[in-house]
Design a protein around this motif. Structure first.
Motif, short mmCIF file in Angstrom:
data_model
loop_
_atom_site.label_atom_id
_atom_site.label_comp_id
_atom_site.label_asym_id
_atom_site.label_seq_id
_atom_site.Cartn_x
_atom_site.Cartn_y
_atom_site.Cartn_z
N ASP B 263 -5.39 55.03 78.71
CA ASP B 263 -4.50 54.09 78.04
C ASP B 263 -3.04 54.48 78.22
O ASP B 263 -2.16 53.63 78.43
CB ASP B 263 -4.83 54.04 76.55
N LEU B 264 -2.75 55.77 78.13
CA LEU B 264 -1.38 56.25 78.32
C LEU B 264 -0.89 55.91 79.71
O LEU B 264 0.26 55.51 79.91
CB LEU B 264 -1.32 57.76 78.07
N ILE B 265 -1.81 56.11 80.68
CA ILE B 265 -1.41 55.79 82.06
C ILE B 265 -1.16 54.30 82.21
O ILE B 265 -0.21 53.87 82.85
CB ILE B 265 -2.50 56.28 83.04
N LYS B 266 -2.02 53.51 81.55
CA LYS B 266 -1.85 52.06 81.62
C LYS B 266 -0.52 51.65 80.99
O LYS B 266 0.18 50.77 81.48
CB LYS B 266 -3.00 51.36 80.90
N ASP B 267 -0.25 52.32 79.89
CA ASP B 267 1.01 51.99 79.20
C ASP B 267 2.23 52.66 79.86
O ASP B 267 3.33 52.56 79.33
CB ASP B 267 0.92 52.45 77.73
N LYS B 268 1.96 53.35 80.97
CA LYS B 268 3.02 54.02 81.74
C LYS B 268 3.73 55.09 80.92
O LYS B 268 4.92 55.31 81.06
CB LYS B 268 4.00 52.99 82.27
N LYS B 269 3.02 55.70 80.02
CA LYS B 269 3.59 56.83 79.28
C LYS B 269 3.16 58.10 80.02
O LYS B 269 2.26 58.86 79.57
CB LYS B 269 3.08 56.85 77.85
N PHE B 270 3.84 58.32 81.14
CA PHE B 270 3.36 59.36 82.05
C PHE B 270 3.57 60.76 81.50
O PHE B 270 2.77 61.66 81.75
CB PHE B 270 4.06 59.21 83.40
N GLU B 271 4.70 60.95 80.80
CA GLU B 271 4.95 62.30 80.28
C GLU B 271 3.85 62.72 79.31
O GLU B 271 3.31 63.82 79.37
CB GLU B 271 6.33 62.32 79.58
N GLU B 272 3.58 61.80 78.39
CA GLU B 272 2.52 62.10 77.41
C GLU B 272 1.18 62.27 78.10
O GLU B 272 0.37 63.14 77.74
CB GLU B 272 2.44 60.98 76.38
N ALA B 273 1.00 61.45 79.10
CA ALA B 273 -0.26 61.53 79.83
C ALA B 273 -0.40 62.88 80.52
O ALA B 273 -1.49 63.48 80.54
CB ALA B 273 -0.34 60.40 80.85
N LYS B 274 0.73 63.36 81.10
CA LYS B 274 0.67 64.67 81.75
C LYS B 274 0.34 65.78 80.74
O LYS B 274 -0.46 66.67 81.01
CB LYS B 274 1.99 64.96 82.44
N GLN B 275 1.03 65.69 79.61
CA GLN B 275 0.77 66.72 78.59
C GLN B 275 -0.70 66.70 78.17
O GLN B 275 -1.37 67.74 78.03
CB GLN B 275 1.65 66.47 77.37
N MET B 276 -1.17 65.49 77.99
CA MET B 276 -2.58 65.38 77.56
C MET B 276 -3.52 65.88 78.65
O MET B 276 -4.55 66.52 78.37
CB MET B 276 -2.89 63.91 77.23
N LEU B 277 -3.15 65.58 79.89
CA LEU B 277 -3.99 66.04 81.01
C LEU B 277 -4.04 67.56 81.05
O LEU B 277 -5.09 68.17 81.28
CB LEU B 277 -3.45 65.47 82.32
N LYS B 278 -2.82 68.17 80.80
CA LYS B 278 -2.80 69.63 80.77
C LYS B 278 -3.73 70.18 79.69
O LYS B 278 -4.50 71.14 79.91
CB LYS B 278 -1.38 70.13 80.53
N GLN B 279 -3.61 69.54 78.55
CA GLN B 279 -4.48 70.02 77.46
C GLN B 279 -5.96 69.86 77.81
O GLN B 279 -6.79 70.74 77.55
CB GLN B 279 -4.18 69.24 76.18
N LEU B 280 -6.24 68.73 78.41
CA LEU B 280 -7.63 68.48 78.78
C LEU B 280 -8.12 69.48 79.83
O LEU B 280 -9.27 69.96 79.78
CB LEU B 280 -7.81 67.05 79.31
N GLN B 281 -7.22 69.79 80.77
CA GLN B 281 -7.60 70.76 81.80
C GLN B 281 -7.86 72.14 81.18
O GLN B 281 -8.76 72.87 81.63
CB GLN B 281 -6.51 70.85 82.86
N LYS B 282 -7.04 72.43 80.15
CA LYS B 282 -7.29 73.71 79.49
C LYS B 282 -8.61 73.71 78.75
O LYS B 282 -9.40 74.67 78.79
CB LYS B 282 -6.16 74.01 78.49
#
Lengths: 184, 297
Positions: B263-282
Protein backbone atom coordinates in the motif's frame (compact mmCIF):
# COMPACT_ATOMS: atom_id res chain seq x y z
CA UNK A 1 -15.86 -102.04 79.73
CA UNK A 2 -17.31 -102.87 76.36
CA UNK A 3 -14.91 -103.59 73.55
CA UNK A 4 -15.04 -101.40 70.47
CA UNK A 5 -16.62 -103.27 67.60
CA UNK A 6 -14.79 -104.05 64.40
CA UNK A 7 -17.09 -101.78 62.46
CA UNK A 8 -16.37 -98.81 64.73
CA UNK A 9 -12.64 -99.44 64.46
CA UNK A 10 -12.86 -99.57 60.70
CA UNK A 11 -14.86 -96.33 60.61
CA UNK A 12 -12.30 -94.71 62.86
CA UNK A 13 -9.54 -95.93 60.57
CA UNK A 14 -11.43 -94.38 57.67
CA UNK A 15 -11.08 -91.11 59.61
CA UNK A 16 -7.28 -91.61 59.56
CA UNK A 17 -7.04 -93.20 63.01
CA UNK A 18 -3.96 -95.38 62.88
CA UNK A 19 -4.56 -96.92 66.32
CA UNK A 20 -7.93 -98.25 65.25
CA UNK A 21 -6.34 -100.10 62.38
CA UNK A 22 -3.69 -101.56 64.68
CA UNK A 23 -6.40 -102.87 66.97
CA UNK A 24 -8.36 -104.26 64.05
CA UNK A 25 -5.28 -105.88 62.59
CA UNK A 26 -4.32 -107.46 65.90
CA UNK A 27 -7.78 -108.98 66.21
CA UNK A 28 -7.97 -110.62 62.80
CA UNK A 29 -4.45 -111.10 61.49
CA UNK A 30 -3.90 -114.64 62.80
CA UNK A 31 -7.26 -116.05 61.71
CA UNK A 32 -6.99 -114.52 58.31
CA UNK A 33 -3.47 -115.74 57.86
CA UNK A 34 -4.48 -119.27 58.81
CA UNK A 35 -7.47 -119.05 56.50
CA UNK A 36 -5.10 -118.47 53.61
CA UNK A 37 -2.57 -120.94 55.00
CA UNK A 38 -5.15 -123.77 55.15
CA UNK A 39 -6.21 -123.07 51.59
CA UNK A 40 -2.73 -122.70 50.15
CA UNK A 41 0.08 -125.15 50.65
CA UNK A 42 2.65 -122.62 49.46
CA UNK A 43 3.54 -120.25 52.30
CA UNK A 44 4.85 -117.46 50.05
CA UNK A 45 1.63 -117.48 48.05
CA UNK A 46 -0.24 -117.38 51.35
CA UNK A 47 1.74 -114.33 52.48
CA UNK A 48 1.25 -112.65 49.11
CA UNK A 49 -2.51 -113.03 49.19
CA UNK A 50 -2.62 -112.11 52.86
CA UNK A 51 -0.71 -108.89 52.17
CA UNK A 52 -2.85 -108.09 49.14
CA UNK A 53 -5.97 -108.46 51.20
CA UNK A 54 -4.81 -106.05 53.88
CA UNK A 55 -3.70 -103.56 51.25
CA UNK A 56 -7.12 -103.81 49.72
CA UNK A 57 -8.70 -103.12 53.11
CA UNK A 58 -6.46 -100.11 53.65
CA UNK A 59 -7.25 -98.68 50.22
CA UNK A 60 -10.97 -99.24 50.50
CA UNK A 61 -11.34 -97.82 54.00
CA UNK A 62 -12.97 -94.60 52.73
CA UNK A 63 -15.57 -96.58 50.84
CA UNK A 64 -16.38 -98.83 53.78
CA UNK A 65 -19.99 -98.81 54.86
CA UNK A 66 -21.47 -100.82 57.69
CA UNK A 67 -23.78 -103.05 55.70
CA UNK A 68 -22.68 -106.26 57.42
CA UNK A 69 -20.27 -107.51 60.03
CA UNK A 70 -16.69 -106.47 59.43
CA UNK A 71 -15.57 -110.10 59.47
CA UNK A 72 -18.15 -110.99 56.83
CA UNK A 73 -16.93 -108.13 54.63
CA UNK A 74 -13.27 -109.02 55.20
CA UNK A 75 -13.69 -112.74 54.50
CA UNK A 76 -15.76 -111.92 51.43
CA UNK A 77 -12.78 -110.01 50.11
CA UNK A 78 -10.51 -112.89 51.10
CA UNK A 79 -12.77 -115.43 49.39
CA UNK A 80 -12.90 -113.38 46.19
CA UNK A 81 -9.14 -112.95 46.21
CA UNK A 82 -8.67 -116.65 46.71
CA UNK A 83 -11.13 -117.63 43.96
CA UNK A 84 -9.37 -115.22 41.66
CA UNK A 85 -6.05 -116.83 42.44
CA UNK A 86 -7.49 -120.29 41.85
CA UNK A 87 -8.89 -119.24 38.49
CA UNK A 88 -5.59 -117.72 37.43
CA UNK A 89 -3.80 -120.91 38.30
CA UNK A 90 -6.53 -122.97 36.60
CA UNK A 91 -7.38 -124.88 39.74
CA UNK A 92 -10.80 -126.37 40.37
CA UNK A 93 -12.90 -124.63 43.01
CA UNK A 94 -15.98 -126.79 42.54
CA UNK A 95 -16.10 -130.31 43.93
CA UNK A 96 -18.40 -133.16 43.11
CA UNK A 97 -20.68 -133.69 46.11
CA UNK A 98 -21.95 -137.19 46.90
CA UNK A 99 -24.08 -138.50 49.71
CA UNK A 100 -22.06 -141.62 50.24
CA UNK A 101 -20.24 -140.43 53.34
CA UNK A 102 -23.07 -138.58 55.02
CA UNK A 103 -23.86 -141.41 57.52
CA UNK A 104 -21.96 -140.04 60.54
CA UNK A 105 -22.32 -136.31 61.18
CA UNK A 106 -21.28 -135.75 64.77
CA UNK A 107 -17.57 -135.50 63.83
CA UNK A 108 -16.34 -136.87 67.07
CA UNK A 109 -13.06 -138.71 67.35
CA UNK A 110 -11.20 -140.36 70.19
CA UNK A 111 -8.34 -138.13 71.43
CA UNK A 112 -7.16 -136.78 74.78
CA UNK A 113 -6.81 -132.98 74.86
CA UNK A 114 -4.43 -133.24 77.79
CA UNK A 115 -2.06 -135.33 75.78
CA UNK A 116 -0.09 -132.64 74.00
CA UNK A 117 1.90 -135.03 71.92
CA UNK A 118 -1.24 -136.69 70.61
CA UNK A 119 -2.91 -133.38 70.11
CA UNK A 120 -0.02 -132.05 68.04
CA UNK A 121 0.11 -135.23 66.00
CA UNK A 122 -3.63 -135.21 65.35
CA UNK A 123 -3.61 -131.49 64.64
CA UNK A 124 -0.92 -131.94 62.04
CA UNK A 125 -2.92 -134.71 60.38
CA UNK A 126 -6.02 -132.59 60.56
CA UNK A 127 -4.33 -129.80 58.68
CA UNK A 128 -3.19 -132.12 55.94
CA UNK A 129 -6.71 -133.59 55.84
CA UNK A 130 -8.17 -130.10 55.44
CA UNK A 131 -5.85 -129.41 52.51
CA UNK A 132 -7.21 -132.53 50.84
CA UNK A 133 -10.82 -131.37 51.15
CA UNK A 134 -12.52 -130.05 48.07
CA UNK A 135 -12.44 -126.23 47.85
CA UNK A 136 -16.14 -125.69 48.56
CA UNK A 137 -16.12 -127.92 51.65
CA UNK A 138 -12.82 -126.53 52.87
CA UNK A 139 -14.09 -123.00 52.38
CA UNK A 140 -17.20 -123.64 54.45
CA UNK A 141 -15.23 -125.43 57.17
CA UNK A 142 -12.58 -122.68 57.43
CA UNK A 143 -15.11 -119.86 57.37
CA UNK A 144 -17.01 -121.56 60.12
CA UNK A 145 -14.03 -122.67 62.28
CA UNK A 146 -11.43 -120.00 61.50
CA UNK A 147 -13.47 -116.90 60.73
CA UNK A 148 -16.07 -117.97 63.25
CA UNK A 149 -18.92 -117.18 60.89
CA UNK A 150 -22.21 -118.94 61.34
CA UNK A 151 -23.52 -121.17 58.58
CA UNK A 152 -26.29 -118.71 57.65
CA UNK A 153 -23.68 -115.93 57.43
CA UNK A 154 -21.58 -118.13 55.23
CA UNK A 155 -24.62 -118.85 53.09
CA UNK A 156 -25.21 -115.11 52.70
CA UNK A 157 -21.60 -114.43 52.01
CA UNK A 158 -21.25 -117.10 49.35
CA UNK A 159 -24.76 -116.42 48.08
CA UNK A 160 -25.67 -120.04 48.41
CA UNK A 161 -28.60 -121.79 50.10
CA UNK A 162 -28.27 -122.57 53.77
CA UNK A 163 -28.93 -126.28 53.24
CA UNK A 164 -26.18 -126.45 50.70
CA UNK A 165 -23.77 -124.86 53.11
CA UNK A 166 -24.81 -127.24 55.89
CA UNK A 167 -24.33 -130.15 53.58
CA UNK A 168 -20.86 -128.97 52.61
CA UNK A 169 -19.93 -128.59 56.19
CA UNK A 170 -21.10 -132.13 57.04
CA UNK A 171 -19.14 -133.54 54.13
CA UNK A 172 -16.05 -131.73 55.34
CA UNK A 173 -16.38 -133.04 58.92
CA UNK A 174 -16.99 -136.63 57.84
CA UNK A 175 -14.00 -136.57 55.52
CA UNK A 176 -11.76 -135.15 58.20
CA UNK A 177 -12.95 -137.69 60.74
CA UNK A 178 -12.45 -140.56 58.36
CA UNK A 179 -8.95 -139.31 57.59
CA UNK A 180 -8.07 -139.08 61.27
CA UNK A 181 -9.52 -142.50 62.04
CA UNK A 182 -7.44 -143.96 59.25
CA UNK A 183 -4.34 -142.83 61.18
CA UNK A 184 -4.98 -145.29 63.92
CA UNK B 1 -12.61 -140.11 75.25
CA UNK B 2 -14.46 -138.55 72.37
CA UNK B 3 -13.87 -134.94 71.29
CA UNK B 4 -14.99 -133.19 68.21
CA UNK B 5 -12.83 -132.34 65.25
CA UNK B 6 -13.66 -128.65 65.86
CA UNK B 7 -11.92 -128.80 69.23
CA UNK B 8 -8.90 -130.41 67.69
CA UNK B 9 -8.82 -127.74 65.03
CA UNK B 10 -8.99 -124.95 67.62
CA UNK B 11 -6.11 -126.54 69.52
CA UNK B 12 -3.98 -126.45 66.41
CA UNK B 13 -4.38 -122.68 65.75
CA UNK B 14 -0.77 -121.75 66.30
CA UNK B 15 0.31 -120.23 63.04
CA UNK B 16 0.87 -116.52 62.81
CA UNK B 17 1.93 -114.18 60.05
CA UNK B 18 5.60 -113.18 60.07
CA UNK B 19 6.46 -110.04 62.02
CA UNK B 20 7.96 -108.40 58.93
CA UNK B 21 4.66 -108.76 57.14
CA UNK B 22 2.85 -107.28 60.11
CA UNK B 23 5.21 -104.30 60.18
CA UNK B 24 4.88 -103.75 56.45
CA UNK B 25 1.09 -103.74 56.59
CA UNK B 26 0.99 -101.44 59.61
CA UNK B 27 3.45 -99.08 57.92
CA UNK B 28 1.29 -98.99 54.83
CA UNK B 29 -1.73 -98.17 56.92
CA UNK B 30 0.17 -95.39 58.68
CA UNK B 31 1.36 -93.93 55.38
CA UNK B 32 -2.15 -93.90 54.04
CA UNK B 33 -3.31 -92.02 57.13
CA UNK B 34 -0.46 -89.50 56.84
CA UNK B 35 -1.06 -88.94 53.14
CA UNK B 36 -4.71 -88.34 53.70
CA UNK B 37 -4.04 -85.93 56.52
CA UNK B 38 -1.48 -84.04 54.46
CA UNK B 39 -3.80 -83.97 51.48
CA UNK B 40 -6.57 -82.78 53.74
CA UNK B 41 -4.34 -80.04 55.09
CA UNK B 42 -3.32 -79.21 51.52
CA UNK B 43 -6.91 -79.04 50.44
CA UNK B 44 -7.64 -76.77 53.41
CA UNK B 45 -4.66 -74.61 52.50
CA UNK B 46 -5.79 -74.55 48.89
CA UNK B 47 -9.22 -73.46 50.02
CA UNK B 48 -7.65 -70.63 52.03
CA UNK B 49 -5.42 -69.66 49.15
CA UNK B 50 -8.35 -69.67 46.75
CA UNK B 51 -10.50 -67.58 49.05
CA UNK B 52 -7.63 -65.16 49.75
CA UNK B 53 -6.77 -64.77 46.09
CA UNK B 54 -10.38 -64.23 45.12
CA UNK B 55 -10.73 -61.63 47.88
CA UNK B 56 -7.57 -59.91 46.66
CA UNK B 57 -8.91 -59.86 43.11
CA UNK B 58 -12.15 -58.31 44.29
CA UNK B 59 -10.32 -55.65 46.30
CA UNK B 60 -7.99 -54.83 43.42
CA UNK B 61 -10.81 -54.60 40.93
CA UNK B 62 -12.76 -52.28 43.21
CA UNK B 63 -9.70 -50.11 43.76
CA UNK B 64 -9.07 -49.91 40.02
CA UNK B 65 -12.68 -48.95 39.38
CA UNK B 66 -12.52 -46.36 42.16
CA UNK B 67 -9.31 -44.89 40.76
CA UNK B 68 -10.76 -44.75 37.27
CA UNK B 69 -13.79 -42.92 38.59
CA UNK B 70 -11.56 -40.46 40.42
CA UNK B 71 -9.51 -39.90 37.28
CA UNK B 72 -12.65 -39.29 35.27
CA UNK B 73 -13.79 -36.76 37.84
CA UNK B 74 -10.41 -35.06 37.73
CA UNK B 75 -10.48 -35.01 33.93
CA UNK B 76 -13.93 -33.45 34.00
CA UNK B 77 -12.57 -30.81 36.38
CA UNK B 78 -9.41 -30.24 34.42
CA UNK B 79 -10.72 -27.81 31.75
CA UNK B 80 -11.58 -25.27 34.43
CA UNK B 81 -8.21 -25.77 36.06
CA UNK B 82 -6.25 -25.63 32.84
CA UNK B 83 -8.10 -22.78 31.24
CA UNK B 84 -7.39 -20.34 33.97
CA UNK B 85 -3.61 -20.49 34.10
CA UNK B 86 -3.39 -20.59 30.34
CA UNK B 87 -5.22 -17.29 30.20
CA UNK B 88 -3.55 -15.71 33.13
CA UNK B 89 -0.05 -16.59 32.10
CA UNK B 90 -0.56 -16.01 28.40
CA UNK B 91 1.44 -19.11 27.82
CA UNK B 92 -0.45 -20.15 24.78
CA UNK B 93 -1.17 -16.74 23.53
CA UNK B 94 -1.98 -17.72 20.02
CA UNK B 95 -4.59 -20.22 21.08
CA UNK B 96 -6.19 -17.82 23.50
CA UNK B 97 -6.24 -15.09 20.92
CA UNK B 98 -7.74 -17.38 18.38
CA UNK B 99 -10.47 -18.28 20.85
CA UNK B 100 -11.02 -14.67 21.59
CA UNK B 101 -11.18 -13.78 17.93
CA UNK B 102 -13.71 -16.49 17.35
CA UNK B 103 -15.85 -15.25 20.18
CA UNK B 104 -15.43 -11.68 19.01
CA UNK B 105 -16.40 -12.64 15.49
CA UNK B 106 -19.42 -14.38 16.92
CA UNK B 107 -20.37 -11.23 18.73
CA UNK B 108 -20.16 -9.33 15.47
CA UNK B 109 -21.94 -11.86 13.33
CA UNK B 110 -24.59 -12.91 15.80
CA UNK B 111 -27.93 -11.19 15.49
CA UNK B 112 -28.91 -8.76 18.15
CA UNK B 113 -30.12 -10.72 21.18
CA UNK B 114 -33.50 -10.20 22.70
CA UNK B 115 -32.07 -8.35 25.63
CA UNK B 116 -30.86 -5.07 24.30
CA UNK B 117 -27.22 -4.58 23.73
CA UNK B 118 -26.36 -1.35 25.38
CA UNK B 119 -23.59 0.75 24.10
CA UNK B 120 -22.37 2.84 26.91
CA UNK B 121 -20.58 5.91 25.99
CA UNK B 122 -18.80 7.24 28.99
CA UNK B 123 -17.33 10.65 29.32
CA UNK B 124 -15.33 10.72 26.18
CA UNK B 125 -16.94 7.79 24.56
CA UNK B 126 -17.04 7.80 20.84
CA UNK B 127 -18.52 5.00 18.92
CA UNK B 128 -16.94 4.59 15.59
CA UNK B 129 -17.80 2.43 12.72
CA UNK B 130 -14.19 1.46 12.73
CA UNK B 131 -14.31 0.29 16.30
CA UNK B 132 -16.65 -2.45 15.22
CA UNK B 133 -15.09 -2.91 11.86
CA UNK B 134 -11.74 -3.24 13.46
CA UNK B 135 -12.93 -6.42 15.11
CA UNK B 136 -12.60 -7.79 11.66
CA UNK B 137 -8.95 -8.57 11.22
CA UNK B 138 -7.15 -5.51 10.20
CA UNK B 139 -5.58 -6.90 7.13
CA UNK B 140 -4.13 -4.22 4.99
CA UNK B 141 -6.22 -3.57 1.95
CA UNK B 142 -9.09 -5.52 3.38
CA UNK B 143 -9.88 -3.40 6.38
CA UNK B 144 -12.69 -0.98 6.35
CA UNK B 145 -11.52 2.34 5.34
CA UNK B 146 -11.52 4.74 8.14
CA UNK B 147 -12.01 7.88 6.20
CA UNK B 148 -15.19 8.73 7.97
CA UNK B 149 -13.69 8.44 11.37
CA UNK B 150 -13.54 12.13 11.95
CA UNK B 151 -17.21 12.52 11.21
CA UNK B 152 -18.28 9.85 13.56
CA UNK B 153 -17.78 11.53 16.87
CA UNK B 154 -20.94 11.13 18.80
CA UNK B 155 -22.45 12.80 21.76
CA UNK B 156 -20.95 12.18 25.12
CA UNK B 157 -22.57 10.94 28.34
CA UNK B 158 -25.17 8.85 26.64
CA UNK B 159 -26.05 5.28 26.92
CA UNK B 160 -27.67 3.99 23.82
CA UNK B 161 -29.36 0.76 23.19
CA UNK B 162 -28.04 -0.82 20.06
CA UNK B 163 -31.50 -2.03 19.28
CA UNK B 164 -32.80 1.50 19.30
CA UNK B 165 -29.79 3.28 17.99
CA UNK B 166 -29.42 4.07 14.36
CA UNK B 167 -27.17 1.94 12.19
CA UNK B 168 -24.75 4.79 12.17
CA UNK B 169 -22.80 3.16 14.93
CA UNK B 170 -22.39 -0.23 13.36
CA UNK B 171 -22.25 -0.74 9.67
CA UNK B 172 -21.81 -4.30 8.61
CA UNK B 173 -18.75 -5.04 6.60
CA UNK B 174 -19.07 -6.67 3.20
CA UNK B 175 -19.50 -10.35 3.76
CA UNK B 176 -16.86 -11.40 1.28
CA UNK B 177 -14.29 -9.14 2.84
CA UNK B 178 -15.27 -10.38 6.27
CA UNK B 179 -14.84 -14.00 5.30
CA UNK B 180 -11.50 -13.46 3.62
CA UNK B 181 -10.27 -11.44 6.52
CA UNK B 182 -11.36 -14.01 9.03
CA UNK B 183 -9.73 -16.82 7.11
CA UNK B 184 -6.50 -14.93 6.88
CA UNK B 185 -6.71 -13.88 10.41
CA UNK B 186 -6.88 -17.42 11.61
CA UNK B 187 -3.69 -18.20 9.79
CA UNK B 188 -1.80 -15.27 11.08
CA UNK B 189 -0.42 -14.28 14.39
CA UNK B 190 -2.92 -12.69 16.68
CA UNK B 191 -2.76 -9.09 17.45
CA UNK B 192 -5.47 -8.76 20.01
CA UNK B 193 -4.74 -8.92 23.68
CA UNK B 194 -6.24 -12.00 25.29
CA UNK B 195 -8.79 -11.39 27.99
CA UNK B 196 -7.93 -11.91 31.58
CA UNK B 197 -11.45 -12.50 32.82
CA UNK B 198 -13.23 -15.68 32.01
CA UNK B 199 -16.71 -14.23 32.13
CA UNK B 200 -16.01 -11.05 30.23
CA UNK B 201 -14.05 -10.29 27.18
CA UNK B 202 -11.95 -7.25 26.99
CA UNK B 203 -10.19 -6.15 23.98
CA UNK B 204 -8.29 -3.23 22.85
CA UNK B 205 -8.99 -2.22 19.40
CA UNK B 206 -6.49 -0.10 17.73
CA UNK B 207 -6.56 1.26 14.32
CA UNK B 208 -4.39 -0.88 12.21
CA UNK B 209 -3.37 1.79 9.82
CA UNK B 210 -0.27 2.63 11.73
CA UNK B 211 1.19 4.20 8.62
CA UNK B 212 -0.88 7.21 9.41
CA UNK B 213 0.61 7.15 12.89
CA UNK B 214 -2.78 7.97 14.18
CA UNK B 215 -2.34 6.95 17.76
CA UNK B 216 -4.97 9.19 19.27
CA UNK B 217 -6.71 7.92 22.31
CA UNK B 218 -9.88 8.02 20.28
CA UNK B 219 -8.71 5.07 18.36
CA UNK B 220 -8.32 2.94 21.40
CA UNK B 221 -11.59 1.47 22.47
CA UNK B 222 -12.34 -1.16 24.99
CA UNK B 223 -15.17 -3.52 24.29
CA UNK B 224 -16.51 -5.47 27.19
CA UNK B 225 -19.04 -8.20 26.69
CA UNK B 226 -20.75 -9.10 29.90
CA UNK B 227 -23.52 -11.55 29.46
CA UNK B 228 -25.68 -10.04 26.76
CA UNK B 229 -24.32 -6.53 27.18
CA UNK B 230 -21.69 -5.14 24.92
CA UNK B 231 -19.77 -2.33 26.55
CA UNK B 232 -17.57 -0.13 24.41
CA UNK B 233 -15.41 2.15 26.44
CA UNK B 234 -12.45 4.27 25.58
CA UNK B 235 -9.07 3.44 26.94
CA UNK B 236 -8.27 5.69 29.78
CA UNK B 237 -5.83 8.47 29.19
CA UNK B 238 -3.27 7.17 31.56
CA UNK B 239 -2.73 4.10 29.45
CA UNK B 240 0.20 4.30 27.24
CA UNK B 241 -1.48 4.39 23.89
CA UNK B 242 1.75 4.86 22.05
CA UNK B 243 3.21 1.68 23.46
CA UNK B 244 0.07 -0.25 22.78
CA UNK B 245 0.09 0.98 19.21
CA UNK B 246 3.68 -0.06 18.92
CA UNK B 247 2.83 -3.46 20.28
CA UNK B 248 0.01 -3.77 17.85
CA UNK B 249 2.37 -2.82 15.12
CA UNK B 250 4.59 -5.65 16.17
CA UNK B 251 1.68 -7.94 16.33
CA UNK B 252 0.81 -7.33 12.71
CA UNK B 253 1.36 -10.49 10.76
CA UNK B 254 3.94 -10.78 8.09
CA UNK B 255 1.42 -10.85 5.28
CA UNK B 256 -0.33 -7.83 6.71
CA UNK B 257 2.95 -6.00 6.86
CA UNK B 258 3.66 -6.99 3.26
CA UNK B 259 0.28 -5.70 2.25
CA UNK B 260 0.93 -2.46 4.09
CA UNK B 261 4.26 -2.23 2.33
CA UNK B 262 2.44 -2.70 -0.94
CA UNK B 263 0.00 0.00 0.00
CA UNK B 264 2.84 2.40 0.83
CA UNK B 265 4.39 1.71 -2.54
CA UNK B 266 1.05 2.26 -4.22
CA UNK B 267 0.63 5.49 -2.36
CA UNK B 268 4.18 6.40 -3.44
CA UNK B 269 5.34 6.79 0.14
CA UNK B 270 8.71 5.41 -0.75
CA UNK B 271 10.64 6.59 2.28
CA UNK B 272 8.25 4.92 4.66
CA UNK B 273 8.18 1.91 2.45
CA UNK B 274 11.97 1.66 2.55
CA UNK B 275 12.00 1.93 6.31
CA UNK B 276 9.36 -0.73 6.57
CA UNK B 277 11.24 -2.93 4.13
CA UNK B 278 14.36 -2.60 6.26
CA UNK B 279 12.43 -3.60 9.30
CA UNK B 280 10.91 -6.51 7.49
CA UNK B 281 14.30 -7.63 6.24
CA UNK B 282 15.57 -7.55 9.79
CA UNK B 283 12.60 -9.46 11.09
CA UNK B 284 12.41 -11.92 8.22
CA UNK B 285 15.95 -12.29 6.82
CA UNK B 286 15.15 -15.43 4.91
CA UNK B 287 12.29 -13.96 2.91
CA UNK B 288 12.93 -12.80 -0.64
CA UNK B 289 12.14 -9.09 -0.73
CA UNK B 290 13.79 -8.60 -4.13
CA UNK B 291 10.47 -7.69 -5.75
CA UNK B 292 9.97 -4.79 -3.36
CA UNK B 293 13.62 -3.79 -3.54
CA UNK B 294 13.45 -3.48 -7.31
CA UNK B 295 10.38 -1.28 -7.12
CA UNK B 296 11.85 0.96 -4.46
CA UNK B 297 15.18 1.19 -6.25
Amino acid sequence: MTETSDEELMLAFAQHDQNSFEQLYARHKDALYRYFRRHLSNESTCQELYQDLWMNIIKSKENYKVTAKFTTWMYTLAHNRLVDWYRRNKLETKSFESNTEESDTDGSIDWDPEDEFQTKRLSKHLKSAIEKLPFDQREVFLLHQEAMLSLPQIADMLEEGIEKIKSRYRYAINKLRSNLENLR
Amino acid sequence: MKNSIENLFQKGKTEKPPASLDNFILAQAKNSCDEKQSSASKSNRNKWLYSLSSAAVVVLSFSVIFNLQNENMQISDQPMMLEKPSIENNVDKEENDANFKRSAKKVINDPVPESPLVVTEAESVEVYEESVESQVPVAAGLSMQDNNRENNTSNNDETKSVATSQPKAITPAPKKAMDEASSKEEEQAPFIQAPKMTQSIEREIQQSDYSTQNDDSENLDKITVTGSRLMIEPISDDEDTFNSAKENKKELSFTQQLEQLGDLIKDKKFEEAKQMLKQLQKSYPYYDFSKYKKILD
